[in-house]
Write an enzyme that holds these catalytic residues in place. Structure first.
Site, PDB file in Angstrom:
ATOM      1  N   TRP A  83      -0.351   9.415   4.806  1.00  0.00           N
ATOM      2  CA  TRP A  83       0.015   8.172   4.139  1.00  0.00           C
ATOM      3  C   TRP A  83       1.320   7.572   4.637  1.00  0.00           C
ATOM      4  O   TRP A  83       1.677   6.472   4.247  1.00  0.00           O
ATOM      5  CB  TRP A  83       0.115   8.376   2.614  1.00  0.00           C
ATOM      6  CG  TRP A  83       0.835   9.628   2.196  1.00  0.00           C
ATOM      7  CD1 TRP A  83       0.264  10.807   1.800  1.00  0.00           C
ATOM      8  CD2 TRP A  83       2.252   9.837   2.149  1.00  0.00           C
ATOM      9  NE1 TRP A  83       1.224  11.741   1.515  1.00  0.00           N
ATOM     10  CE2 TRP A  83       2.459  11.170   1.715  1.00  0.00           C
ATOM     11  CE3 TRP A  83       3.376   9.050   2.441  1.00  0.00           C
ATOM     12  CZ2 TRP A  83       3.738  11.720   1.561  1.00  0.00           C
ATOM     13  CZ3 TRP A  83       4.643   9.602   2.287  1.00  0.00           C
ATOM     14  CH2 TRP A  83       4.817  10.909   1.853  1.00  0.00           C
ATOM     15  N   GLU A  97       9.599  21.984   4.730  1.00  0.00           N
ATOM     16  CA  GLU A  97       9.612  20.520   4.881  1.00  0.00           C
ATOM     17  C   GLU A  97       9.647  19.877   3.488  1.00  0.00           C
ATOM     18  O   GLU A  97       8.764  20.124   2.671  1.00  0.00           O
ATOM     19  CB  GLU A  97       8.364  20.072   5.625  1.00  0.00           C
ATOM     20  CG  GLU A  97       8.358  18.587   5.916  1.00  0.00           C
ATOM     21  CD  GLU A  97       7.053  18.120   6.566  1.00  0.00           C
ATOM     22  OE1 GLU A  97       5.977  18.486   6.084  1.00  0.00           O
ATOM     23  OE2 GLU A  97       7.134  17.367   7.550  1.00  0.00           O
ATOM     24  N   GLU A 138      -5.920   9.210   1.045  1.00  0.00           N
ATOM     25  CA  GLU A 138      -6.563   8.634  -0.139  1.00  0.00           C
ATOM     26  C   GLU A 138      -5.718   7.499  -0.723  1.00  0.00           C
ATOM     27  O   GLU A 138      -6.246   6.447  -1.100  1.00  0.00           O
ATOM     28  CB  GLU A 138      -6.746   9.745  -1.186  1.00  0.00           C
ATOM     29  CG  GLU A 138      -7.478   9.293  -2.420  1.00  0.00           C
ATOM     30  CD  GLU A 138      -7.611  10.429  -3.436  1.00  0.00           C
ATOM     31  OE1 GLU A 138      -6.931  11.469  -3.307  1.00  0.00           O
ATOM     32  OE2 GLU A 138      -8.406  10.248  -4.377  1.00  0.00           O
ATOM     33  N   CYS A 144       7.587  12.900   9.669  1.00  0.00           N
ATOM     34  CA  CYS A 144       7.440  14.256  10.190  1.00  0.00           C
ATOM     35  C   CYS A 144       8.641  14.631  11.052  1.00  0.00           C
ATOM     36  O   CYS A 144       9.033  15.781  11.115  1.00  0.00           O
ATOM     37  CB  CYS A 144       6.156  14.341  11.013  1.00  0.00           C
ATOM     38  SG  CYS A 144       6.031  13.071  12.277  1.00  0.00           S
ATOM     39  N   GLY A 163       3.754  19.126  10.380  1.00  0.00           N
ATOM     40  CA  GLY A 163       5.056  18.914   9.743  1.00  0.00           C
ATOM     41  C   GLY A 163       6.247  19.274  10.625  1.00  0.00           C
ATOM     42  O   GLY A 163       6.097  19.697  11.762  1.00  0.00           O
ATOM     43  N   THR A 200      -3.109  21.841   5.843  1.00  0.00           N
ATOM     44  CA  THR A 200      -4.390  21.180   6.112  1.00  0.00           C
ATOM     45  C   THR A 200      -4.754  21.349   7.587  1.00  0.00           C
ATOM     46  O   THR A 200      -5.918  21.604   7.927  1.00  0.00           O
ATOM     47  CB  THR A 200      -4.311  19.667   5.782  1.00  0.00           C
ATOM     48  OG1 THR A 200      -3.572  19.482   4.592  1.00  0.00           O
ATOM     49  CG2 THR A 200      -5.680  19.062   5.636  1.00  0.00           C
ATOM     50  N   GLU A 219      -1.164  17.002  14.628  1.00  0.00           N
ATOM     51  CA  GLU A 219       0.234  16.544  14.544  1.00  0.00           C
ATOM     52  C   GLU A 219       0.695  16.893  13.143  1.00  0.00           C
ATOM     53  O   GLU A 219       0.261  16.263  12.168  1.00  0.00           O
ATOM     54  CB  GLU A 219       0.318  15.023  14.770  1.00  0.00           C
ATOM     55  CG  GLU A 219      -0.241  14.538  16.099  1.00  0.00           C
ATOM     56  CD  GLU A 219       0.672  14.865  17.267  1.00  0.00           C
ATOM     57  OE1 GLU A 219       1.794  15.355  17.048  1.00  0.00           O
ATOM     58  OE2 GLU A 219       0.255  14.642  18.408  1.00  0.00           O
ATOM     59  N   GLY A 233       2.247  21.774  15.336  1.00  0.00           N
ATOM     60  CA  GLY A 233       1.030  21.183  15.863  1.00  0.00           C
ATOM     61  C   GLY A 233       0.498  21.755  17.155  1.00  0.00           C
ATOM     62  O   GLY A 233       1.065  22.668  17.747  1.00  0.00           O
ATOM     63  N   LYS A 285     -10.590   8.712   8.562  1.00  0.00           N
ATOM     64  CA  LYS A 285     -10.373   9.179   7.186  1.00  0.00           C
ATOM     65  C   LYS A 285      -8.883   8.956   6.899  1.00  0.00           C
ATOM     66  O   LYS A 285      -8.038   9.765   7.253  1.00  0.00           O
ATOM     67  CB  LYS A 285     -10.754  10.662   7.095  1.00  0.00           C
ATOM     68  CG  LYS A 285     -10.209  11.418   5.911  1.00  0.00           C
ATOM     69  CD  LYS A 285     -10.842  10.964   4.626  1.00  0.00           C
ATOM     70  CE  LYS A 285     -10.046  11.495   3.444  1.00  0.00           C
ATOM     71  NZ  LYS A 285      -8.788  10.756   3.216  1.00  0.00           N
ATOM     72  N   PRO A 286      -8.553   7.806   6.278  1.00  0.00           N
ATOM     73  CA  PRO A 286      -7.139   7.568   5.964  1.00  0.00           C
ATOM     74  C   PRO A 286      -6.740   8.381   4.735  1.00  0.00           C
ATOM     75  O   PRO A 286      -7.607   8.882   4.024  1.00  0.00           O
ATOM     76  CB  PRO A 286      -7.112   6.067   5.643  1.00  0.00           C
ATOM     77  CG  PRO A 286      -8.478   5.759   5.116  1.00  0.00           C
ATOM     78  CD  PRO A 286      -9.434   6.732   5.776  1.00  0.00           C
ATOM     79  N   ASP A 328       0.836  -1.195   0.000  1.00  0.00           N
ATOM     80  CA  ASP A 328       0.000   0.000   0.000  1.00  0.00           C
ATOM     81  C   ASP A 328       0.875   1.252   0.000  1.00  0.00           C
ATOM     82  O   ASP A 328       0.537   2.271  -0.602  1.00  0.00           O
ATOM     83  CB  ASP A 328      -0.858  -0.039   1.283  1.00  0.00           C
ATOM     84  CG  ASP A 328      -2.085   0.860   1.223  1.00  0.00           C
ATOM     85  OD1 ASP A 328      -2.551   1.152   0.113  1.00  0.00           O
ATOM     86  OD2 ASP A 328      -2.580   1.251   2.298  1.00  0.00           O
TER      87      ASP A 328
HETATM   88  P1  NAD Z   1      -2.169  15.986   4.134  1.00  0.00           P
HETATM   89  O1  NAD Z   1      -2.358  17.124   5.061  1.00  0.00           O
HETATM   90  O2  NAD Z   1      -2.250  16.255   2.683  1.00  0.00           O
HETATM   91  O3  NAD Z   1      -3.261  14.849   4.402  1.00  0.00           O
HETATM   92  C1  NAD Z   1      -3.419  14.248   5.666  1.00  0.00           C
HETATM   93  C2  NAD Z   1      -4.834  13.719   5.781  1.00  0.00           C
HETATM   94  O4  NAD Z   1      -5.742  14.817   5.742  1.00  0.00           O
HETATM   95  C3  NAD Z   1      -5.254  12.788   4.644  1.00  0.00           C
HETATM   96  O5  NAD Z   1      -6.103  11.786   5.123  1.00  0.00           O
HETATM   97  C4  NAD Z   1      -6.020  13.720   3.726  1.00  0.00           C
HETATM   98  O6  NAD Z   1      -6.930  13.037   2.901  1.00  0.00           O
HETATM   99  C5  NAD Z   1      -6.724  14.600   4.745  1.00  0.00           C
HETATM  100  N1  NAD Z   1      -7.137  15.926   4.263  1.00  0.00           N
HETATM  101  C6  NAD Z   1      -6.643  16.639   3.217  1.00  0.00           C
HETATM  102  N2  NAD Z   1      -7.317  17.808   3.098  1.00  0.00           N
HETATM  103  C7  NAD Z   1      -8.220  17.838   4.096  1.00  0.00           C
HETATM  104  C8  NAD Z   1      -9.196  18.803   4.509  1.00  0.00           C
HETATM  105  N3  NAD Z   1      -9.388  19.952   3.858  1.00  0.00           N
HETATM  106  N4  NAD Z   1      -9.959  18.524   5.583  1.00  0.00           N
HETATM  107  C9  NAD Z   1      -9.780  17.370   6.270  1.00  0.00           C
HETATM  108  N5  NAD Z   1      -8.877  16.405   5.907  1.00  0.00           N
HETATM  109  C10 NAD Z   1      -8.115  16.657   4.836  1.00  0.00           C
HETATM  110  O7  NAD Z   1      -0.791  15.300   4.536  1.00  0.00           O
HETATM  111  P2  NAD Z   1      -0.074  14.056   3.822  1.00  0.00           P
HETATM  112  O8  NAD Z   1       0.566  14.551   2.566  1.00  0.00           O
HETATM  113  O9  NAD Z   1      -0.985  12.891   3.759  1.00  0.00           O
HETATM  114  O10 NAD Z   1       1.048  13.707   4.910  1.00  0.00           O
HETATM  115  C11 NAD Z   1       2.271  14.330   4.975  1.00  0.00           C
HETATM  116  C12 NAD Z   1       2.293  15.382   6.068  1.00  0.00           C
HETATM  117  O11 NAD Z   1       1.937  14.800   7.305  1.00  0.00           O
HETATM  118  C13 NAD Z   1       3.679  15.950   6.280  1.00  0.00           C
HETATM  119  O12 NAD Z   1       3.610  17.346   6.392  1.00  0.00           O
HETATM  120  C14 NAD Z   1       4.123  15.343   7.597  1.00  0.00           C
HETATM  121  O13 NAD Z   1       5.074  16.100   8.289  1.00  0.00           O
HETATM  122  C15 NAD Z   1       2.844  15.233   8.319  1.00  0.00           C
HETATM  123  N6  NAD Z   1       2.941  14.219   9.385  1.00  0.00           N
HETATM  124  C16 NAD Z   1       2.989  14.638  10.688  1.00  0.00           C
HETATM  125  C17 NAD Z   1       3.134  13.717  11.712  1.00  0.00           C
HETATM  126  C18 NAD Z   1       3.174  14.159  13.159  1.00  0.00           C
HETATM  127  O14 NAD Z   1       2.922  13.314  14.030  1.00  0.00           O
HETATM  128  N7  NAD Z   1       3.496  15.403  13.478  1.00  0.00           N
HETATM  129  C19 NAD Z   1       3.237  12.356  11.422  1.00  0.00           C
HETATM  130  C20 NAD Z   1       3.194  11.968  10.092  1.00  0.00           C
HETATM  131  C21 NAD Z   1       3.043  12.912   9.074  1.00  0.00           C
END
Ligand code: NAD
Length: 498
Positions: free
Chosen positions: A152, A386, A179, A285, A253, A233, A251, A459, A176-177, A94
């Site tokens: 993801w 980042e 996509e 992150c 970036g 986001t 949580e 965060g 909501k995982p 995945d």
């Molecule tokens: P993203 O913000 O694009 O998406 C995260 C989740 O939010 C996904 O499920 C996505 O579908 C959903 N989402 C997107 N737009 C939304 C909206 N308008 N309303 C509600 N939900 C929405 O992030 P990503 O690209 O999936 O993940 C990478 C980011 O996550 C990096 O910036 C990384 O640093 C951060 N991250 C942080 C931690 C932490 O614990 N601090 C851990 C892992 C990843």
């Protein structure tokens, strides 16, 4: 289930096809589909939330005694372990992480359920010191339906960190995982059901975050959002939450500094810096993506670091010896490449890597090698933003005051690493670095029993830790009147307890 079949999703206790568009989860090492599924649509969001609300009200879950809820969570932990290899292989496909890493994430998810089962059955409500003719208590109640929105990069571990405390607290959860990595959240929902969790308490909404995630956050029946993902986001969600007066944890970036002082044990520091930035292909992150090395040590340290990075095994995630797998997608690799180009445009030099590898497995998967850029200053864009890939910016520093200023000069403040042989220096520096987590002579180690979260743009709020469960509950104070007589005020005798 064959690859051509469409995977059902879990909505309000029913396993059925989503009502949105059909799409595939793809293996980042080859670009080939792993499974096809229909995304959820807005009607599915409504059904999932309403179903969760009904399950919260009528399944009796919230009313079960803590040790009864805990016993279901222990069973979830046991089932995750029992199906561990299957889950780890599925996650590898995945998400493209090396198998060693996905096994660790699955083990971490099991540990998280076990931990919150224990936290649930041992959570104490308190009798507070009485300040009047009454007995005072502080107790906790579940909130209702909470949303768990995950990125993801670490599926199942991220979901477990939200779902376990939320269920332990007596709530229902809509997940909501991301996509592009929906499969492990679906498996987790299946495991919850198999472990005896009442139907409807967990739903999973695969699909676009900007549509489904947004609708979920806005929904009046969602009483709390636990979000892990990008800062942009997260801020958007915080705005909606402010309007609803809804608690959120975010949580987000990072651009975490790793600091090598002149008295560091170089074997440890080199290994730690390599692991900090290049494990998970930098898609973490907490990646230690800004390196500061004492100038007196800079060149010898960099020679060893570059030599170490050049030997990292980038390749097939199914191979037990692989240390770095592909990046998550073609578009994400392009984004990482744009940052390398930016680093060059800003005057940096690429000391290692910087270009996608070619030949064999590299030609179809989204691979990118360990990359080290030098010659930049901390205020430049490449050092501030980042990248979320295997790209390290390395900078020498002259004195500790300047170092602290630069390490803290970032919108992010998620984590930091310090390498030194002197515990007093480590203590002084560790207290001055602004970050949610500081690792001293280690990096990227985790413990579910220790709170985790970020400052500033990294965060809001904390996950993990024994009190993580309380984040998913509303606190309530109870006053039990013990007066022998009616309240004095009514009979003209003033008296106010404080
Ligand atoms: P993203 O913000 O694009 O998406 C995260 C989740 O939010 C996904 O499920 C996505 O579908 C959903 N989402 C997107 N737009 C939304 C909206 N308008 N309303 C509600 N939900 C929405 O992030 P990503 O690209 O999936 O993940 C990478 C980011 O996550 C990096 O910036 C990384 O640093 C951060 N991250 C942080 C931690 C932490 O614990 N601090 C851990 C892992 C990843």
């Amino acid at each position: 289930m064959t690859l051509e079949q469409t995977l059902p999703i879990c909505i309000a206790g029913h396993w059925r096809l989503g009502h949105g568009e059909r799409y595939a989860s793809r293996y980042p090492a080859t670009g080939e589909p792993v499974a096809w599924l229909n995304a959820a649509n807005l009607n599915d969001v409504e059904e999932a939330v309403q179903g969760a609300h009904q399950a919260f009200l009528h399944s009796g879950w919230a009313q079960r005694k803590p040790h009864e809820r805990a016993s279901v969570l222990y069973r979830i932990a046991a089932l995750i372990r029992e199906r561990g290899e299957e889950l780890a292989q599925l996650q590898r496909q995945d998400n493209g992480k090396p198998i060693g890493e996905t096994r660790a994430l699955v083990a971490s998810a099991a540990g998280t359920f076990q931990f919150f089962a224990a936290a649930c059955e041992t959570l104490e409500e308190t009798i507070t010191p009485s300040r009047g003719d009454f007995v005072t208590m502080s107790v906790y109640e579940p909130m209702g339906v909470v949303a768990a929105i995950t990125p993801w990069n670490s599926p199942i571990a991220s979901e477990a960190q939200k779902v376990a405390p939320a269920l332990a607290a007596g709530n229902a959860v809509v997940i909501k995982p991301a996509e592009i990595t929906p499969l492990l959240a679906l498996q987790l929902a299946r495991i919850c059901e198999d472990a005896g969790l009442p139907k409807g308490l967990v739903s999973v909404l695969p699909g676009k975050g900007s549509v489904l995630g947004d609708a979920l956050v806005q929904h009046p029946l969602i009483k709390r959002v636990s979000f892990t993902g990008g800062t942009r986001t997260g801020k958007h969600i915080a705005h909606i939450a402010a309007e609803k007066m809804m608690p959120v944890s975010l949580e987000l970036g990072g651009k975490s500094p790793t600091i090598v002082l002149d008295d560091a044990d170089l074997d440890h520091a080199v290994a730690g810096v390599l692991y900090g930035i290049f494990s998970s292909s930098g898609e973490a992150c907490i990646a230690g993506s800004r390196l500061f090395v004492a100038r007196s040590l800079y060149e010898p340290f960099m020679e060893r670091l570059v030599a170490g990075a050049a030997t990292l095994r980038l390749g097939d995630p199914a191979d037990e010896t692989t240390q770095m797998g592909p990046l998550i997608s073609a578009s994400h690799r392009e984004s990482v490449e744009r940052y390398v180009a930016l680093g060059l445009a800003e005057g940096g030099t690429v000391r290692l890597g910087g270009q996608r590898p070619v030949g064999g497995i590299y030609d179809n998967g989204y691979f990118f090698p360990p990359t080290i850029i030098e010659g930049l200053t901390n205020s430049q864009q490449t050092c501030q933003e980042e990248i979320f890939g295997p790209v390290l910016v390395a900078m020498p520093f002259d004195d500790e005051a300047e170092l602290i200023e630069q390490a803290n000069d970032s919108l992010y403040a998620l984590a930091a690493g310090i390498w030194t042989g002197d515990y007093k220096r480590a203590w002084a520096l560790g207290r001055k670095i602004q970050a949610g987590t500081v690792w001293i002579n280690t990096y990227k180690q985790f413990s579910i029993s220790t709170p985790f979260g970020g400052w500033r743009d990294s965060g809001l709020g904390r996950e993990k830790g024994r009190l993580g469960i309380v984040q998913y509950m509303e606190q309530k104070s109870l006053y039990w009147g013990m007066n022998e007589q009616p309240l004095a005020w009514a009979s003209g005798h003033q008296g106010v307890a404080s």
